[in-house]
Write a protein that holds these residues in place. Structure first.
Motif, short mmCIF file in Angstrom:
data_model
loop_
_atom_site.label_atom_id
_atom_site.label_comp_id
_atom_site.label_asym_id
_atom_site.label_seq_id
_atom_site.Cartn_x
_atom_site.Cartn_y
_atom_site.Cartn_z
N LYS A 3 0.85 -1.19 0.00
CA LYS A 3 0.00 0.00 0.00
C LYS A 3 0.88 1.24 0.00
N GLU A 4 0.52 2.18 -0.85
CA GLU A 4 1.31 3.42 -0.99
C GLU A 4 0.57 4.55 -0.31
N ASP A 5 1.26 5.26 0.59
CA ASP A 5 0.63 6.36 1.33
C ASP A 5 0.88 7.70 0.67
N SER A 6 2.06 7.90 0.11
CA SER A 6 2.36 9.18 -0.54
C SER A 6 3.57 9.03 -1.45
N ARG A 7 3.77 10.04 -2.33
CA ARG A 7 4.88 10.01 -3.28
C ARG A 7 5.30 11.44 -3.60
N TRP A 8 6.59 11.69 -3.73
CA TRP A 8 7.13 12.98 -4.13
C TRP A 8 8.48 12.78 -4.82
N ASP A 9 8.74 13.57 -5.79
CA ASP A 9 9.98 13.48 -6.58
C ASP A 9 10.24 12.00 -6.92
N ASN A 10 11.43 11.51 -6.53
CA ASN A 10 11.78 10.10 -6.77
C ASN A 10 11.65 9.26 -5.50
N PHE A 11 10.78 9.64 -4.59
CA PHE A 11 10.63 8.94 -3.32
C PHE A 11 9.18 8.49 -3.12
N VAL A 12 9.03 7.45 -2.30
CA VAL A 12 7.72 6.92 -2.01
C VAL A 12 7.64 6.55 -0.53
N ASN A 13 6.47 6.76 0.05
CA ASN A 13 6.19 6.33 1.42
C ASN A 13 5.16 5.21 1.32
N GLY A 14 5.58 3.97 1.68
CA GLY A 14 4.70 2.84 1.50
C GLY A 14 4.75 1.85 2.65
N ARG A 15 3.87 0.83 2.55
CA ARG A 15 3.80 -0.21 3.58
C ARG A 15 3.67 -1.58 2.91
N ILE A 16 4.27 -2.60 3.54
CA ILE A 16 4.06 -3.99 3.15
C ILE A 16 3.29 -4.67 4.27
N ILE A 17 2.17 -5.30 3.91
CA ILE A 17 1.29 -5.91 4.91
C ILE A 17 1.31 -7.43 4.73
N ILE A 18 1.61 -8.16 5.81
CA ILE A 18 1.60 -9.62 5.80
C ILE A 18 0.40 -10.08 6.61
N THR A 19 -0.51 -10.81 5.98
CA THR A 19 -1.72 -11.29 6.65
C THR A 19 -1.66 -12.81 6.79
N ASN A 20 -1.83 -13.27 8.01
CA ASN A 20 -1.88 -14.70 8.29
C ASN A 20 -3.31 -15.19 8.10
N GLU A 21 -3.57 -15.90 7.01
CA GLU A 21 -4.91 -16.38 6.70
C GLU A 21 -5.14 -17.82 7.17
N SER A 22 -4.17 -18.38 7.89
CA SER A 22 -4.28 -19.76 8.37
C SER A 22 -4.86 -19.79 9.78
N ASP A 23 -4.96 -20.99 10.34
CA ASP A 23 -5.50 -21.14 11.70
C ASP A 23 -4.40 -21.39 12.73
N LYS A 24 -3.14 -21.11 12.35
CA LYS A 24 -2.04 -21.28 13.31
C LYS A 24 -1.11 -20.07 13.25
N VAL A 25 -0.35 -19.88 14.30
CA VAL A 25 0.56 -18.74 14.39
C VAL A 25 1.74 -18.92 13.43
N ILE A 26 2.11 -17.86 12.73
CA ILE A 26 3.35 -17.83 11.96
C ILE A 26 4.43 -17.27 12.88
N GLU A 27 5.42 -18.07 13.21
CA GLU A 27 6.38 -17.71 14.25
C GLU A 27 7.70 -17.24 13.66
N ASP A 28 8.17 -16.09 14.18
CA ASP A 28 9.47 -15.53 13.82
C ASP A 28 9.63 -15.37 12.31
N TRP A 29 8.78 -14.58 11.70
CA TRP A 29 8.71 -14.45 10.24
C TRP A 29 9.92 -13.75 9.64
N LYS A 30 10.18 -14.10 8.40
CA LYS A 30 11.14 -13.42 7.54
C LYS A 30 10.51 -13.35 6.15
N LEU A 31 10.92 -12.36 5.37
CA LEU A 31 10.30 -12.17 4.06
C LEU A 31 11.35 -11.85 3.00
N ASP A 32 11.29 -12.63 1.91
CA ASP A 32 12.05 -12.31 0.69
C ASP A 32 11.06 -11.76 -0.32
#
Length: 716
Positions: free
Chosen positions: A187-216
């Motif tokens: 999700k992108e919140d704002s943008r100016w010149d050559n810069f961007v302010n954004g967010r990456i959202i990880i949603t756990n759609e399963s029925d168990k905890v995702i423990e100690d996450w890492k993301l590539d």
């Protein structure tokens, strides 16, 4: 003055008692005294004698490494046990875990054997308990141990006897890919010149905890980060691929919930996530759906060997009927050059005979009434013996018996057996000890007869396609029932721990084709597993594995260990592959045109700083159907290498003792089992009598030959 002396003596005694209650267990398995603490070895293991001579092609001498079994904590943890109080068969114990590795230990969970009851625990939780095995996990707030850092938890232990601290311990969790049950959004919140302010959202759609996450994640048009919050940037390849780690306070994602991290970054256009992989720390990294098969392999070449048939005449008839020529037209000179110089015979002294009895106690003496022994295991109970059985259309079963020692050798009641259903020919048989408790001892077998349907081709139903482990207690319990059946069926039998995808037994996890046959062995100290695998196209692969990861898997309650998995690829020490081995040559991987048994040495070390770890592999051959001489080949495999080094071979010539009345013929013999014991290679040899076209087993015996005799023989 006397009062002062008493106080001083009391103080000294108190300090001595307190220090005596401190025990430190080190991950390196060493023993040392530091500040009156005691370093303990994890367990005693069998050692192979240091006699590996004539080691490499330059005839340099190498010695066996004299090391004991190191800690099962992968040289990452020192564990210190400190008794803080004791009363009436109870102890309060503080357990301190120290990270001695050069990286953080995340979401720690340990498993160990304890012959006592944990009645209470704090700063940690018990996640599993079966027999003497406990699985202890962090309390959440203390789930990571930084480099050089420590975590302490406490236990109240009830023990009727003297308290002995764990002798086998390992970390249970590894970083694994989260295969499904989550989503990644940008999700992108704002943008100016050559810069961007954004967010990456990880949603756990399963029925168990995702423990100690890492993301590539791979992100188009994102160049670099100026600011980042709620996550840590691990790597940036400058081509749009980034790796992120959690910020510790948001390391777990509960079921049905989301976490997000934000950034300000330099960009060159519209931001878009084009690929992503989420990881977590889990103990579920061994379980898979079974064997990996590439469908393209089903249309490849099929190579048959004489061992695939009940008789040599049946084999020749099959080749003729199908117009198959597996014996190229070679002159004697060409064949001689192919095989190299003929090895020298070496006498192998017969130590003991196997004497088979009927259920009524009658000695079996007639040829053909004795079942064909395939392998054996020495044990405090006697000698366990596996014999083959005539196969049915789709499966092959074998028989397991237990023999007792007598002045005449080992006496085996042949009619008192356990039928091992679908355990194939029975040529793989080892014993593995993971602790002092009987519940921690396992038998290793091969099993799961080949059932792959290859269109228009004769199926291979005799041989195993997997390696497996079963608790000794389970086998002994079934054996006592007499003539019971123990099923390999993987869906119904949850007691079997299977190693699958044997066709991928290499560092790359690459399939070599369809598995026709597999056998294996463990080194004397059980640190190395060797797997010999023949594909249906004739290719043969010999692979070595560090057993540390496999030992963890064996103790789990379910699942399989796939050799295609990332964990297996990391555990692979080295592998050697030889294409299309047919019945037209004498190779180290099939000496005397046959394969009967395999063994592997402990690690051989010349100089740890300059030389890779190296191992000797022994393969026994000799086919009674063709009256082939008994041969043992020996070659060296080096860690990280794909070649075969320092090949040797000998012809084994069994000799009876002077007081024996047995008349042993030169031919009609097979080596049916092989183990390294001390300085010797211990072989089980079966002898047969030929009546018409039928081969009938009669005499079976165990003999020894010096490993040094093989090391000094003619090179291939």
């Amino acid at each position: 003055m006397k009062t002062g002396v008493r106080k001083l003596l009391a103080l000294v005694l108190t300090i001595a008692v307190c220090m005596s209650n401190m025990v430190t267990v080190s991950a390196n398995g060493g023993t040392e005294n530091t500040d009156n603490s005691v370093k303990m070895n994890w367990e005693d293991v069998a050692q192979e004698d240091n006699d590996e001579e004539d080691y490499d092609d330059e005839d340099m001498d190498y010695d066996e490494e004299d090391d004991s079994e190191d800690c099962s904590v992968d040289n990452m943890l020192d564990i210190e046990y400190h008794i803080t109080a004791k009363w009436d068969k109870h102890y309060n114990v503080d357990v301190t875990l120290k990270n001695v590795s050069d990286s953080i230990i995340e979401n720690w969970e340990i498993c160990f054997d304890l012959e006592a009851e944990i009645e209470n625990i704090w700063n940690a939780t018990i996640t599993d308990h079966e027999d003497d095995e406990y699985v202890i996990k962090n309390a959440g707030w203390n789930q990571d141990i930084k480099e050089g850092g420590t975590v302490t938890f406490g236990m109240t232990i009830k023990c009727d006897n003297d308290l002995e601290f764990p002798t086998n311990c390992y970390l249970t969790r590894e970083l694994v890919e989260v295969e499904n049950g989550y989503s990644i959004q940008y999700k992108e919140d704002s943008r100016w010149d050559n810069f961007v302010n954004g967010r990456i959202i990880i949603t756990n759609e399963s029925d168990k905890v995702i423990e100690d996450w890492k993301l590539d994640v791979t992100i188009n048009n994102l160049e670099s980060f100026d600011n980042l919050w709620n996550a840590k940037l691990i790597s940036n390849d400058k081509k749009g691929s980034f790796s992120f780690n959690n910020a510790e306070y948001n390391q777990n994602i509960p079921a049905g919930q989301s976490i997000e991290f934000g950034f300000i970054a330099k960009c060159s256009g519209a931001i878009k996530i084009v690929a992503s992989t989420l990881y977590e720390m889990s103990d579920n990294f061994y379980y898979d759906d079974g064997n990996y098969i590439n469908k393209d392999d089903l249309n490849g070449e099929v190579v048959y060997n004489s061992e695939d048939f009940d008789s040599y005449e049946e084999y020749l008839q099959f080749l003729q009927e199908n117009n198959i020529n597996q014996f190229p037209d070679m002159t004697t000179k060409e064949r001689s050059r192919k095989v190299a110089s003929k090895p020298i015979k070496r006498d192998a002294l017969i130590n003991t005979y196997l004497r088979f009895y009927k259920e009524n106690g009658e000695l079996i003496q007639n040829a053909g009434e004795v079942k064909a022994t395939q392998s054996f295991v020495f044990d405090d109970n006697g000698v366990y013996n596996i014999s083959s059985n005539k196969r049915n259309k789709k499966k092959e079963n074998c028989y397991l018996t237990l023999g007792s020692e007598s002045p005449f050798g080992y006496e085996i009641k042949q009619d008192k057996y356990l039928e091992m259903c679908d355990f194939a020919h029975g040529q793989t048989f080892e014993k593995l000890s993971l602790g002092k408790s009987s519940a921690k001892k396992y038998f290793m077998f091969s099993g799961n007869s080949n059932q792959y349907e290859i269109k228009g081709k004769k199926p291979f139903t005799r041989w195993a396609t997997e390696i497996c482990f079963v608790k000794c207690n389970t086998i002994n319990k079934e054996l006592k029932k007499n003539k019971a059946k123990f099923q390999y069926n993987t869906k119904k039998n949850g007691t079997i721990r299977r190693i699958t995808s044997i066709n991928c037994a290499n560092k790359e996890g690459k399939s070599r084709g369809i598995v026709k046959r597999v056998d294996g062995a463990l080194s004397a100290n059980a640190k190395v597993l060797v797997i010999w695998c023949q594909m249906v196209d004739g290719g043969i692969q010999v692979s070595l594995y560090d057993t540390a990861s496999i030992k963890k898997f064996i103790t789990r309650k379910k699942g399989t260990f796939s050799l295609q998995s990332d964990m297996a690829r990391k555990a692979c020490i080295a592998s050697y592959y030889q294409e299309s081995v047919k019945d037209n040559g004498n190779t180290a991987v099939r000496p005397s045109n046959s394969f009967q048994s395999i063994e592997v040495s402990n690690v051989l070390v010349k100089d740890k700083k300059t030389d890779p770890d190296q191992y000797n592999v022994y393969i026994c051959g000799g086919n009674e159907q063709e009256n082939k001489e008994l041969q043992v080949s020996r070659f060296t495999i080096k860690k990280g290498k794909t070649g075969m080094y320092s090949k040797r071979r000998i012809i084994v010539n069994p000799k009876t003792r002077s007081d024996d009345n047995y008349d042993i013929e030169e031919n009609n013999r097979e080596i049916e089992g092989c183990h390294i014991i001390g300085k010797d290679l211990v072989l089980l040899i079966t002898h047969s009598k030929t009546e018409g076209q039928e081969i009938k087993k009669d005499l079976q015996y165990i003999c020894r030959i010096k490993k040094a005799d093989i090391n000094k023989e003619t090179k291939y």
